[in-house]
Enzyme design. Structure first.
Site, mmCIF file in Angstrom:
data_model
loop_
_atom_site.group_PDB
_atom_site.id
_atom_site.type_symbol
_atom_site.label_atom_id
_atom_site.label_comp_id
_atom_site.label_asym_id
_atom_site.label_seq_id
_atom_site.Cartn_x
_atom_site.Cartn_y
_atom_site.Cartn_z
ATOM 1 N N ARG A 142 0.818 -1.214 0.000
ATOM 2 C CA ARG A 142 0.000 0.000 0.000
ATOM 3 C C ARG A 142 0.855 1.269 0.000
ATOM 4 N NH1 ARG A 142 -3.044 2.159 4.938
ATOM 5 N NH2 ARG A 142 -4.411 3.776 4.098
ATOM 6 N N HIS A 146 0.541 4.056 -2.929
ATOM 7 C CA HIS A 146 0.020 5.394 -2.639
ATOM 8 C C HIS A 146 1.028 6.488 -2.962
ATOM 9 C CE1 HIS A 146 -3.757 4.530 -0.058
ATOM 10 N NE2 HIS A 146 -3.544 3.544 -0.915
ATOM 11 N N HIS A 275 -5.508 -7.165 -3.367
ATOM 12 C CA HIS A 275 -6.300 -7.257 -2.138
ATOM 13 C C HIS A 275 -6.348 -8.683 -1.614
ATOM 14 C CE1 HIS A 275 -8.748 -3.296 -2.657
ATOM 15 N NE2 HIS A 275 -7.634 -3.119 -1.967
ATOM 16 N N THR A 276 -5.724 -9.589 -2.325
ATOM 17 C CA THR A 276 -5.563 -10.933 -1.768
ATOM 18 C C THR A 276 -4.701 -10.874 -0.518
ATOM 19 O OG1 THR A 276 -5.094 -13.235 -2.387
ATOM 20 C CG2 THR A 276 -3.462 -11.607 -3.027
ATOM 21 N N TRP A 307 -9.799 -9.728 2.879
ATOM 22 C CA TRP A 307 -10.494 -10.087 1.640
ATOM 23 C C TRP A 307 -10.427 -11.594 1.387
ATOM 24 C CZ3 TRP A 307 -8.090 -5.434 2.252
ATOM 25 C CH2 TRP A 307 -8.747 -4.284 1.807
ATOM 26 N N THR A 308 -9.385 -12.227 1.934
ATOM 27 C CA THR A 308 -9.175 -13.657 1.706
ATOM 28 C C THR A 308 -8.876 -14.352 3.025
ATOM 29 O OG1 THR A 308 -6.796 -13.383 1.306
ATOM 30 C CG2 THR A 308 -8.253 -13.253 -0.608
ATOM 31 N N ASP A 315 -2.012 -14.955 -4.104
ATOM 32 C CA ASP A 315 -2.480 -15.872 -5.135
ATOM 33 C C ASP A 315 -3.742 -15.265 -5.739
ATOM 34 O OD1 ASP A 315 -4.473 -16.290 -3.224
ATOM 35 O OD2 ASP A 315 -3.715 -18.255 -2.607
ATOM 36 N N ASP A 336 -14.618 -3.666 -5.200
ATOM 37 C CA ASP A 336 -14.283 -5.070 -5.450
ATOM 38 C C ASP A 336 -15.408 -5.747 -6.239
ATOM 39 O OD1 ASP A 336 -11.874 -4.954 -3.911
ATOM 40 O OD2 ASP A 336 -13.061 -5.164 -2.086
#
Length: 456
Positions: A142, A146, A275-276, A307-308, A315, A336
């Protein structure tokens, strides 16, 4: 002769000694006022030997403004009080000091580039060690994004165009709403920056981001380095250039932001796949649960909503989980969900959910493109550290650099050619006369050769 040489050598030595002494005295005058203003008299006296040895350079990187005394944030006050960071200004001028692979000069890169290739490689090793203990992969990704994601392709001037230029280290940009929590990433990287001051902040942010992806099991990112840092908070971009998680029209918003950067729909979806990794914390972004069964025990600080399931593994689970929408403990933001709703986005999202190799390939290219946005490189072709030798990346071949336009022959060359031409019986006004005897001899030789071939 030997006496003259000895006198010259002695004179040269004392000149050098005088110059060095003068330089050290200037260093004392330049450095001590800023040190004395923030330290007590006892501490100042302890720093005097260091000051006299300091080497001053106009290229010394500016310290991040989040360490300045003007901050009112409690987290910033905590950072300023840290014994590790309170002497940042002085430590950036000490030289030499031990690094991971040897001693480095903290004043300027020995190769004359924005970042020193050897220090980049050593810093990458330290980042790998940090990731193994702090589990900070998501926030490092991130941070790099950014810093680069403020780029505006319609602005030509640097640094007004934004992009990967290290501006995110300044407090004015850290306070942008979209950057909530990134101070923690800065605090984690600051010791590495102090250790390798021959690496720019812009390169360090992107190096940490790419390394985090790779160490989490993601693809190798074709990175290049050599980014130049901005030098003042006045050069930070205005707020509002980064994407919002919950806009009224998610697809249009994503395109507005990423098209402004010069990226396309495939890159938007591929980058969304990052976002994984990571979690969303409601106290920072306003999105997500305080904790879930996947985040309550960490690793790292517990809490947030991921998210996962395996949110430190890179992955294609992000695409699979959004497509299935079967677990309420997994986060799905409006931006998403739209990748499976918008017709253009959906083509790539479906593909990545089924084919992880395709996702890795497209993601690596998109991440590299993002990391270069708006950057000014020194050397212009960038620096590669991925082939094991830490060298400048091959410069693109430009034929014009090896040739020049058609030029008129000089008079001297014309006279030389004329003399040689006339030496064979010709002149500029008539062709050379044929040598008939020589032509006959050549013809006979050719016929004899052909006859020998027939006889064989």
């Amino acid at each position: 002769m030997s006496t003259q040489w000895s006198n010259f050598a002695a004179h040269y030595y004392w000149q050098c000694h005088t110059v060095a002494l003068t330089r050290n005295r200037m260093a004392e005058r330049l450095l001590l006022p800023s040190s004395m203003s923030s330290l007590g008299s006892a501490a100042s006296s302890r720093l005097l030997p260091l000051a006299t040895k300091a080497r001053i350079s106009l290229s010394t990187p500016s310290p991040p403004s989040f360490l300045s005394s003007s901050s009112s944030s409690s987290s910033l006050k905590c950072l300023r009080s840290s014994p590790l960071l309170s002497h940042l200004f002085l430590r950036q001028r000490r030289s030499p000091f031990p690094g991971a692979t040897g001693s480095y000069n903290t004043v300027a890169s020995p190769k004359g580039f924005a970042s020193d290739p050897d220090q980049l490689k050593a810093a990458r090793d330290d980042i790998k060690d940090l990731l193994k203990t702090a589990f900070c992969h998501p926030i490092m990704v991130r941070l790099g994004w950014h810093d680069a994601g403020t780029y505006n392709k319609d602005i030509e001037e640097w640094p007004q165009r934004g992009g990967a230029n290290g501006s995110l280290r300044f407090e004015v940009e850290l306070k942008h709403a979209a950057n909530a929590g990134l101070l923690n990433a800065l605090k984690l990287l600051q010791p590495i920056k102090e250790k390798y001051s021959g690496v720019t902040y812009a390169d360090l942010f992107q190096l940490a981001s790419a390394t985090a992806i790779e160490e989490a099991g993601g693809p190798k990112i074709p990175m290049k380095y050599g980014r130049v840092d901005v030098s003042a908070p006045e050069q930070c971009p205005e707020e509002g250039r980064l994407p919002d998680a919950g806009p009224p029209t998610p697809a249009s918003h994503l395109r507005d932001v990423f098209y402004r950067m010069g990226l396309d729909d495939k890159e938007i979806v591929a980058l969304s796949g990052a976002h994984t990794l990571g979690r969303s914390r409601p106290e920072r972004s306003g999105w997500g649960k305080q904790e879930t069964k996947y985040t309550k025990d960490g690793p790292g600080a517990p809490g947030g909503q991921s998210w996962t399931v395996q949110w430190l593994k890179f992955d294609n689970s992000y695409f699979k989980d959004i497509k299935e929408k079967r677990d309420e403990d997994l986060l799905v933001l409006p931006t998403d969900a739209v990748i499976f709703e918008d017709p253009s986005f959906k083509v790539y999202a479906e593909k990545y959910a089924e084919d992880m190799d395709a996702f890795f390939k497209d993601y690596a290219e998109a991440h590299a493109n993002l990391s270069n946005l708006g950057a000014k490189f020194d050397p212009p072709e960038g620096i590669s550290i991925d082939d094991g030798t830490a060298k400048a990346a091959p410069e693109k071949f430009v034929a014009a650099k090896y040739s020049s336009g058609k030029r008129e022959l000089s008079e001297a060359m014309k006279q030389k050619i004329r003399a040689e031409y006339e030496g064979f019986g010709g002149s500029p006004d008539k062709p050379l006369q044929s040598n008939y005897f020589l032509n006959i001899m050549i013809g006979v030789a050719v016929l004899a050769f052909l006859a020998s071939l027939v006889a064989m």
